[in-house]
Write a protein that holds these residues in place. Structure first.
Motif, PDB file in Angstrom:
ATOM      1  N   LEU A 198       0.782  -1.075  -0.020  1.00 16.31           N
ATOM      2  CA  LEU A 198      -0.036  -0.087   0.030  1.00 16.31           C
ATOM      3  C   LEU A 198       0.923   1.205   0.038  1.00 16.31           C
ATOM      4  O   LEU A 198       1.933   1.360   0.766  1.00 16.31           O
ATOM      5  N   VAL A 199       0.765   1.944  -0.853  1.00 16.59           N
ATOM      6  CA  VAL A 199       1.150   3.313  -0.897  1.00 16.59           C
ATOM      7  C   VAL A 199       0.371   4.470  -0.859  1.00 16.59           C
ATOM      8  O   VAL A 199      -0.564   4.702  -1.640  1.00 16.59           O
ATOM      9  N   SER A 243      -1.329  -2.468  -4.806  1.00 16.64           N
ATOM     10  CA  SER A 243      -0.616  -3.830  -5.574  1.00 16.64           C
ATOM     11  C   SER A 243      -1.811  -4.878  -5.513  1.00 16.64           C
ATOM     12  O   SER A 243      -1.791  -5.734  -6.323  1.00 16.64           O
ATOM     13  N   GLY A 244      -2.618  -5.088  -4.442  1.00 21.55           N
ATOM     14  CA  GLY A 244      -3.311  -6.062  -4.180  1.00 21.55           C
ATOM     15  C   GLY A 244      -2.598  -7.388  -3.801  1.00 21.55           C
ATOM     16  O   GLY A 244      -1.319  -6.929  -3.721  1.00 21.55           O
ATOM     17  N   ARG A 245      -3.257  -8.450  -3.636  1.00 18.70           N
ATOM     18  CA  ARG A 245      -2.284  -9.501  -3.245  1.00 18.70           C
ATOM     19  C   ARG A 245      -1.728  -9.994  -4.470  1.00 18.70           C
ATOM     20  O   ARG A 245      -2.208 -10.558  -5.292  1.00 18.70           O
ATOM     21  N   VAL A 246      -0.326 -10.027  -4.463  1.00 16.79           N
ATOM     22  CA  VAL A 246       0.413 -10.517  -5.515  1.00 16.79           C
ATOM     23  C   VAL A 246       1.086 -11.899  -5.096  1.00 16.79           C
ATOM     24  O   VAL A 246       2.131 -11.948  -4.265  1.00 16.79           O
ATOM     25  N   GLY A 289       1.990   2.673  -9.666  1.00 17.19           N
ATOM     26  CA  GLY A 289       0.617   3.191  -8.969  1.00 17.19           C
ATOM     27  C   GLY A 289       0.566   4.478  -9.869  1.00 17.19           C
ATOM     28  O   GLY A 289       1.115   4.715 -11.117  1.00 17.19           O
ATOM     29  N   LYS A 290      -0.050   5.497  -9.177  1.00 12.52           N
ATOM     30  CA  LYS A 290      -0.193   7.019  -9.867  1.00 12.52           C
ATOM     31  C   LYS A 290       1.002   7.597 -10.156  1.00 12.52           C
ATOM     32  O   LYS A 290       1.888   7.362  -9.529  1.00 12.52           O
ATOM     33  N   PRO A 291       0.797   8.535 -11.197  1.00 13.56           N
ATOM     34  CA  PRO A 291       2.223   9.093 -11.300  1.00 13.56           C
ATOM     35  C   PRO A 291       2.630  10.052  -9.918  1.00 13.56           C
ATOM     36  O   PRO A 291       1.867  10.778  -9.207  1.00 13.56           O
TER      37      PRO A 291
END
Length: 908
Positions: free
Chosen positions: A74-75, A92-95, A107-109
């Motif tokens: 999480l960011v 990222s969700g669970r990777v 993620g976003k810029p």
């Protein structure tokens, strides 16, 4: 509701808390030591897609086979959002992945100068979750600079008095964040409200300032107050402005201009508004108390010229003048990637001797890089002079024979009682300090030595039952640390230049001891900046001086040095696994290999310095035992083999095929030119000529044993002494290790007569010397002969670590060499994957071997055991022990695959 769907709903509603997969407790602790772009809480990240990483640990030390099966990152844009489990910038969700480094942000810029907060959850191999990690953060670099380069008006690059700069400003509201960015050339020290900012010394990094200029970033929120504030900057010449200094040592002359400063500070207020404080024509400057500044000649400081409060608000700067806005040196501003240089250790005198009236010599007991720190009192204007050196003259005074002089530090007292001082912008390599009063009178209350080098964390430990081996290890480690600043230098006194051959020849030893990912990245950028249009990479980077008068001289262009552009970067990848760094450096590598290939005639590259400092008739220098062309052609061959591997990693199959073909052509040409069928040796049969092709796999299988026998015979013929130079030595050690002949290496280590490490110890060396015999005319602080460090860790300790290997259980291999003269070894390496340990001990005919594989990993362990000998793991036969799989018995050892955890093997 069915139980499965109930579980899905609960996990969705409480995603921020994490969910397991059917077990009450996970086998992994929360992820720890979070880093962004290999740094903890970095303040100026320039990558638009930085890489994230963390460390894993089993919930209990006795657990085995614990690994990561998935992660979630999480960011968030704020700590509050992160605490609420909201990844509003990236979730990222669970990777499903066992990777815990090299995780690219997707993620976003990212916004310039904004701070991002992040955490990670990991799931173990059973699917059970660990708690969320503690929060970490990173701050993006500024997108643009509105600050200007400023210099003291009316000065030139030859002005001796170093300027100081200041600017007063107001903080009008409540602050929530203040970020300071500064580059002070050559070296600078920034102050806020009377206090130094940060712990860095000799900042910024040395670079080719026409190509790259580094800046530091600091969070200075706590140093500011509402109302009036002041920022001040001191500067020294550093490598930016090296001018000839009559009567004091000057290795080279090279100037990018007069000292200059650029400062930009962004204030963020509680109401969301921002204000930027920048260096511009409104700043003021004056001559400071540093009256002489030279990287080579030393530093003089006149405390009578101090201006109390110059770096604080309210200071009356009536006598100060407006600065000049100047053109910068031309290089692109980039944030620091090398770890800061700091005072890492303090040495107390072990002996103090008055060698003659008024002249005292302090013996600090260790040859190190840094400066003296002196406490004195005396009359105003009295000058105490400190002359550092590595050795003593016959009369007990300090000698600068090995380090070149005259060089000194001096301090002029202000006469107000007890005063303490150390240089700021000039350091030296020394063990002894001669203190005398150049004028006036005073008393020295104390003198200590500050060791100043990279703050890269120590990651390795080696010790053994053999004290001579331990002492050799100390020699090498000290020389490596003393020469690791913002680049790898050859010596910390005479040259301080970034000679490149060391960065690949002894890279394993460097990497086993310290986390040098940032320093290798900085070195690679320096090489890229130094590369010529035709692809040539010079012997030193940054290239502060050119040795040849016309064209490329051998001290400017030598394949064994230029090949660092390929081989040092490959060594760093094997240790740190940063594919992004390989991608950035690949064009530079391609150009260099093309350049070197163009130097070949009939496949042979025959120019350069050769096997530098080998042992032969006459003094040390150019290779004498080995024909010119052996080492250089081997560099082209190794470069080509390495480039093929890199090309495949970067998914460039056509390039890989081309480099494979180049390696094949070069190897064929080398064997045709240098293989002597009548003697069954290469070239003239030197240790280097035989060892390099053997180590690099170029010797035909049918001839390998014979070539090895010749190497061993030659070592014994020289009474177990080395004859190689610095180029051949690491290859010889690797060839012997690969052949299981650590007994021969041990015999060389035990010699006490030159050429040997033991002879350096006998001569009283406390750091590795430039010459095998500790010649007092040569440097007493070089790490170029430090190849034994690799043998300590990879040979005796048995730790072989390589992230480039495709098989995961081959990335960590442990295969210790059990040799006569050593009863036990303790060895560890805190790798990119976690801490690896390999300890062994012999006692009453039994061998005990303790091994630790980090969480999330598997490894291959070779336990030395003769055929038919039982191997136990604890009280269980090894092949039946938990998480241990028997593979084979071969060459006097039993091979096992083991999962993560700790193991105790016993061979009786």
């Amino acid at each position: 509701m069915p139980q499965f769907w109930l579980r899905v709903v609960v996990c969705t509603l409480f995603a921020g808390l994490g969910c397991g997969a059917g077990h009450a407790e996970g086998r992994l602790l929360a992820a720890a030591e979070l880093q962004c772009d290999a740094k903890t809480q970095p303040m100026a990240v320039e990558e638009v897609a930085p890489q994230l990483e963390w460390r894993l640990a089993a919930a209990s030390s006795d657990m085995r086979g614990v690994g990561q099966s998935a992660y979630r990152v999480l960011v968030a844009s704020s700590q509050k959002a992160l605490d609420a489990g909201q990844g509003d910038v990236w979730d990222s969700g669970r990777v499903a992945s066992g990777d815990n480094f090299g995780i690219v942000y997707r993620g976003k810029p990212l916004v310039a100068e904004k701070t991002y907060f992040w955490k990670v959850m990991v799931w173990d191999e059973r699917g059970d979750s660990a708690p969320w990690s503690a929060a970490a953060s990173w701050t993006m670099a500024p997108a643009e600079w509105t600050a200007k380069w400023i210099a003291q008006a009316g000065t030139t690059n030859k002005t001796e008095d170093m300027p100081i700069f200041r600017r007063q400003f107001a903080v009008k509201r409540k602050l929530v964040r203040a970020m300071l960015y500064v580059s002070a050339l050559g070296q600078g020290e920034v102050h806020l409200n009377g206090s130094k900012v940060g712990d860095a010394e000799l900042a910024p990094s040395w670079t080719d300032y026409g190509k790259t200029v580094r800046y530091e970033a600091y969070d200075v929120t706590s140093m500011l107050r509402q109302g009036k504030n002041a920022v001040g900057v001191m500067v020294g010449n550093g490598m930016f402005n090296v001018v000839r200094t009559p009567h004091r040592y000057t290795k080279l002359v090279n100037s990018f201009g007069r000292p200059m400063v650029m400062v930009q500070m962004r204030l963020t207020y509680a109401n969301g508004k921002t204000k930027t404080i920048v260096s511009d024509g409104s700043w003021k400057s004056a001559a400071g108390p540093i009256t002489f500044s030279s990287t080579y000649g030393g530093e003089d400081y006149d405390a009578t010229k101090e201006q109390a409060g110059w770096d604080s608000a309210g200071f009356r700067d009536k006598g100060w003048k407006r600065v000049s806005v100047v053109d910068g040196p031309g290089g692109k501003l980039e944030s620091e990637i090398a770890p800061p240089i700091e005072v890492m250790k303090t040495y107390m005198p072990v002996k103090t001797t008055e060698v003659k009236p008024g002249v005292t010599v302090y013996d600090l007991g260790q040859n190190f890089a840094g400066w003296p720190d002196v406490k004195v009192s005396g009359t105003k204007g009295a000058v105490v002079k400190m002359i550092p050196g590595e050795l003593l003259n016959a009369d007990g005074t300090v000698s600068q024979m090995s380090s070149k002089g005259p060089q000194w530090f001096s301090y002029t007292l202000k006469g107000t009682g007890a005063e303490e001082w150390h240089p700021r912008f000039s350091y030296y390599g020394f063990r002894y300090v001669q203190v005398e009063w150049a004028s006036g009178t005073g008393e020295v209350a104390s003198l200590i030595g500050d060791a100043v080098h990279t703050s890269s964390p120590v990651v390795g430990e080696f010790t053994s039952s053999n004290e001579q081996l331990n002492s050799i290890h100390h020699l090498i480690v000290m020389a490596m640390q003393n020469n690791s600043v913002s680049l790898f230098t050859d010596c910390p006194h005479r040259e301080k230049l970034g000679w490149l051959e060391e960065t690949h020849l002894v890279a394993p030893g460097l990497i086993f001891n310290s986390d040098l990912q940032g320093l290798f990245a900085a070195t690679e950028k320096n090489m890229a900046d130094a590369q010529k249009v035709d692809g040539m990479v010079p012997t030193i980077a940054p290239e502060y001086t050119v040795f040849g008068k016309q064209g490329y001289g051998v001290f400017d262009d030598s394949p064994e040095w230029g090949s660092a552009s390929v081989l040092a970067e490959w060594s760093a990848y094997r240790a740190y696994g940063d594919i992004g760094e390989l991608q950035r450096s690949y064009p530079m590598m391609q150009r260099y290999v093309k350049f070197l290939e163009g130097k070949a005639k009939d496949g042979i590259v025959a120019y350069g310095l050769g096997d530098w400092y080998d042992i032969g008739p006459g003094g040390p220098g150019f290779g004498k035992q080995t024909t010119l062309g052996v080492t250089a052609t081997m560099m082209l061959y190794q470069d080509a083999v390495t480039m093929a591997k890199i090309a495949r990693l970067l998914d460039k199959p056509e390039d890989a095929a081309g480099y494979d073909a180049l390696a094949s052509r070069t190897g064929t040409a080398f064997n045709a030119r240098f293989w002597n069928a009548s003697t069954q040796q290469y070239d003239k049969g030197s240790q280097t000529a035989n060892a390099m092709p053997l180590s690099l796999g170029l010797v035909p299988e049918a001839e390998r044993a014979t070539v090895l026998e010749h190497i061993v015979a030659d070592i014994h013929a020289h009474n177990d002494h080395v004859t190689t130079g610095e180029i051949g030595y690491p290859y010889m050690l690797r060839a012997l290790m690969a052949a299981g002949r650590s007994d021969v290496e041990m015999a060389m280590m035990m010699r006490k007569d030159p050429p040997s490490y033991g002879s350096q110890l006998a001569a009283g060396a406390t750091a590795l010397t430039e010459a095998w015999d500790a010649n007092p005319h040569s440097s007493q602080d070089h790490f170029m002969l430090g190849g034994a460090e690799e043998w300590f860790y990879r040979g005796l300790g048995g730790i072989d670590f390589d992230l480039s290997r495709s098989a995961k259980d081959e990335r960590i291999t442990i295969h210790p060499a059990i040799v006569d003269g050593v009863d036990w070894v303790r060895c560890s390496y805190d790798s990119k994957l976690g801490k690896i340990e390999s300890d062994w001990k012999r006692d009453n005919g039994a061998l005990a071997m303790d091994v630790t594989i980090p969480a999330g990993e598997t490894g291959t362990v070779w336990v030395p055991a003769a055929d038919g000998t039982a191997v136990m793991e604890g009280s269980t036969p090894a092949e039946k022990a938990a998480e241990v799989t028997f593979v084979q018995r071969s060459n006097g050892a039993a091979e096992y695959r083991v999962a993560s955890g700790s193991y105790h093997f016993i061979v009786k």
